[in-house]
Design a protein around this motif. Structure first.
Motif, PDB file in Angstrom:
ATOM      1  N   CYS A 204       0.903   8.075 -10.115  1.00  0.00           N
ATOM      2  CA  CYS A 204      -0.123   7.635 -10.059  1.00  0.00           C
ATOM      3  C   CYS A 204      -1.575   7.153 -10.570  1.00  0.00           C
ATOM      4  O   CYS A 204      -1.570   5.655  -9.628  1.00  0.00           O
ATOM      5  N   CYS A 205      -1.400   6.823 -11.452  1.00  0.00           N
ATOM      6  CA  CYS A 205      -2.787   6.091 -11.993  1.00  0.00           C
ATOM      7  C   CYS A 205      -1.853   4.772 -12.085  1.00  0.00           C
ATOM      8  O   CYS A 205      -2.433   3.729 -12.222  1.00  0.00           O
ATOM      9  N   ALA A 206      -0.965   4.852 -12.880  1.00  0.00           N
ATOM     10  CA  ALA A 206      -0.186   2.911 -13.212  1.00  0.00           C
ATOM     11  C   ALA A 206       0.120   2.280 -11.952  1.00  0.00           C
ATOM     12  O   ALA A 206       0.055   1.825 -11.861  1.00  0.00           O
ATOM     13  N   LYS A 207       0.054   3.413 -10.207  1.00  0.00           N
ATOM     14  CA  LYS A 207       0.779   2.790  -9.141  1.00  0.00           C
ATOM     15  C   LYS A 207      -1.111   1.843  -8.923  1.00  0.00           C
ATOM     16  O   LYS A 207      -1.209   1.110  -8.220  1.00  0.00           O
ATOM     17  N   VAL A 208      -1.954   2.588  -9.027  1.00  0.00           N
ATOM     18  CA  VAL A 208      -3.473   2.591  -8.746  1.00  0.00           C
ATOM     19  C   VAL A 208      -3.838   1.432  -9.567  1.00  0.00           C
ATOM     20  O   VAL A 208      -4.442   0.126  -9.365  1.00  0.00           O
ATOM     21  N   LYS A 209      -3.314   1.272 -11.083  1.00  0.00           N
ATOM     22  CA  LYS A 209      -3.713   0.392 -11.704  1.00  0.00           C
ATOM     23  C   LYS A 209      -3.229  -1.078 -10.935  1.00  0.00           C
ATOM     24  O   LYS A 209      -3.624  -2.071 -11.318  1.00  0.00           O
ATOM     25  N   GLU A 210      -1.704  -0.544 -10.855  1.00  0.00           N
ATOM     26  CA  GLU A 210      -0.819  -2.035 -10.442  1.00  0.00           C
ATOM     27  C   GLU A 210      -1.171  -2.348  -8.987  1.00  0.00           C
ATOM     28  O   GLU A 210      -1.420  -3.680  -8.477  1.00  0.00           O
TER      29      GLU A 210
ATOM     30  N   GLN B  42      -6.240  18.024  -6.778  1.00  0.00           N
ATOM     31  CA  GLN B  42      -5.823  18.230  -8.311  1.00  0.00           C
ATOM     32  C   GLN B  42      -5.607  17.007  -8.422  1.00  0.00           C
ATOM     33  O   GLN B  42      -6.130  15.650  -8.393  1.00  0.00           O
ATOM     34  N   PRO B  43      -5.505  16.685 -10.265  1.00  0.00           N
ATOM     35  CA  PRO B  43      -6.233  15.425 -11.031  1.00  0.00           C
ATOM     36  C   PRO B  43      -4.683  14.634 -10.650  1.00  0.00           C
ATOM     37  O   PRO B  43      -3.677  15.134 -10.269  1.00  0.00           O
ATOM     38  N   PRO B  44      -4.777  12.504 -10.323  1.00  0.00           N
ATOM     39  CA  PRO B  44      -3.979  12.349 -10.432  1.00  0.00           C
ATOM     40  C   PRO B  44      -2.749  12.337 -11.627  1.00  0.00           C
ATOM     41  O   PRO B  44      -2.992  12.732 -12.745  1.00  0.00           O
ATOM     42  N   SER B  45      -1.630  11.982 -11.152  1.00  0.00           N
ATOM     43  CA  SER B  45      -0.219  12.079 -12.365  1.00  0.00           C
ATOM     44  C   SER B  45      -0.643  11.105 -12.634  1.00  0.00           C
ATOM     45  O   SER B  45      -1.474  10.111 -12.360  1.00  0.00           O
ATOM     46  N   SER B  46       0.647  10.017 -13.841  1.00  0.00           N
ATOM     47  CA  SER B  46       0.788   9.236 -14.464  1.00  0.00           C
ATOM     48  C   SER B  46       0.997   8.393 -13.499  1.00  0.00           C
ATOM     49  O   SER B  46       0.588   7.127 -13.578  1.00  0.00           O
TER      50      SER B  46
ATOM     51  N   ALA C 173      -9.698   7.418  -7.874  1.00  0.00           N
ATOM     52  CA  ALA C 173      -9.170   5.416  -9.003  1.00  0.00           C
ATOM     53  C   ALA C 173     -10.115   5.556 -10.063  1.00  0.00           C
ATOM     54  O   ALA C 173      -9.800   4.943 -11.174  1.00  0.00           O
ATOM     55  N   THR C 174     -11.395   6.313  -9.744  1.00  0.00           N
ATOM     56  CA  THR C 174     -12.549   6.849 -10.968  1.00  0.00           C
ATOM     57  C   THR C 174     -11.732   8.024 -12.408  1.00  0.00           C
ATOM     58  O   THR C 174     -11.741   7.216 -12.987  1.00  0.00           O
ATOM     59  N   GLN C 175     -10.837   8.390 -12.202  1.00  0.00           N
ATOM     60  CA  GLN C 175     -10.471   9.813 -12.732  1.00  0.00           C
ATOM     61  C   GLN C 175      -8.956   8.712 -13.393  1.00  0.00           C
ATOM     62  O   GLN C 175      -8.108   8.779 -13.927  1.00  0.00           O
ATOM     63  N   CYS C 176      -8.471   7.261 -12.878  1.00  0.00           N
ATOM     64  CA  CYS C 176      -7.290   6.825 -13.160  1.00  0.00           C
ATOM     65  C   CYS C 176      -8.352   5.379 -13.517  1.00  0.00           C
ATOM     66  O   CYS C 176      -7.848   4.450 -14.771  1.00  0.00           O
TER      67      CYS C 176
ATOM     68  N   TYR D  22       0.381  -1.006  -0.361  1.00  0.00           N
ATOM     69  CA  TYR D  22      -0.133   0.069   0.540  1.00  0.00           C
ATOM     70  C   TYR D  22       1.129   0.882  -0.001  1.00  0.00           C
ATOM     71  O   TYR D  22       0.037   2.329  -0.886  1.00  0.00           O
ATOM     72  N   MET D  23       2.227   0.850   0.569  1.00  0.00           N
ATOM     73  CA  MET D  23       2.973   2.348   0.499  1.00  0.00           C
ATOM     74  C   MET D  23       3.353   2.861  -1.390  1.00  0.00           C
ATOM     75  O   MET D  23       4.062   3.974  -0.871  1.00  0.00           O
ATOM     76  N   ASP D  24       2.836   1.702  -1.849  1.00  0.00           N
ATOM     77  CA  ASP D  24       3.560   2.425  -3.235  1.00  0.00           C
ATOM     78  C   ASP D  24       2.193   3.308  -4.194  1.00  0.00           C
ATOM     79  O   ASP D  24       2.784   4.268  -4.848  1.00  0.00           O
ATOM     80  N   LEU D  25       1.089   3.626  -2.726  1.00  0.00           N
ATOM     81  CA  LEU D  25       0.223   5.010  -3.353  1.00  0.00           C
ATOM     82  C   LEU D  25       0.366   5.392  -2.978  1.00  0.00           C
ATOM     83  O   LEU D  25      -0.852   6.843  -2.371  1.00  0.00           O
ATOM     84  N   MET D  26       1.302   5.999  -2.084  1.00  0.00           N
ATOM     85  CA  MET D  26       1.900   6.892  -1.509  1.00  0.00           C
ATOM     86  C   MET D  26       1.632   7.947  -2.511  1.00  0.00           C
ATOM     87  O   MET D  26       1.761   9.316  -2.429  1.00  0.00           O
ATOM     88  N   VAL D  27       2.876   7.572  -3.509  1.00  0.00           N
ATOM     89  CA  VAL D  27       3.047   8.498  -5.077  1.00  0.00           C
ATOM     90  C   VAL D  27       1.441   9.624  -5.258  1.00  0.00           C
ATOM     91  O   VAL D  27       1.669  10.710  -5.819  1.00  0.00           O
ATOM     92  N   CYS D  28       0.056   8.990  -5.099  1.00  0.00           N
ATOM     93  CA  CYS D  28      -1.347   9.655  -5.044  1.00  0.00           C
ATOM     94  C   CYS D  28      -1.663  10.611  -3.797  1.00  0.00           C
ATOM     95  O   CYS D  28      -2.883  11.102  -4.184  1.00  0.00           O
TER      96      CYS D  28
END
Length: 97
Positions: free
Chosen positions: A54-60, A48-52, A87-90, A34-40
């Motif tokens: 962040c979205c990559a980590k959410v998908k992962e 603010q919208p999630p970064s690319s 999550a929806t924005q990603c 779950y610490m990988d999601l800290m980028v979000c």
């Protein structure tokens, strides 16, 4: 004789399951950290919208969400509206577990 038949059956079943799991495409386990999601964090704590990244980590991490939802300590971070918004924005659905 019955004992050796049980052992043979267990070994055969175990071997079959290992072969089957190796045949399923994408059966590699996700690294559920779950610490990988800290980028979000920025996108969750502000509008603010999630970064690319962040979205990559959410998908992962998507295969891990049910485990996170079942953990009382982590559930509080996955269920807030802001986390759902990110999550929806990603384009990632939070599953019902």
């Amino acid at each position: 004789m019955k004992s050796s038949t049980k052992v043979f059956s267990i070994v055969l079943l175990s071997t079959f399951m290992l072969v089957l799991m190796n045949q399923v495409p994408g059966s590699e386990a996700a690294n559920c950290n779950y610490m990988d999601l800290m980028v979000c964090a920025g996108a969750i704590s502000s509008p603010q919208p999630p970064s690319s990244d962040c979205c990559a980590k959410v998908k992962e991490q998507q295969p891990c969400f049910c485990g996170y939802l079942k953990n009382p300590t982590l559930r509080q971070y996955v269920t807030p509206d802001a986390a759902k918004r990110v999550a929806t924005q990603c384009h990632v659905a939070i599953p019902r577990c």
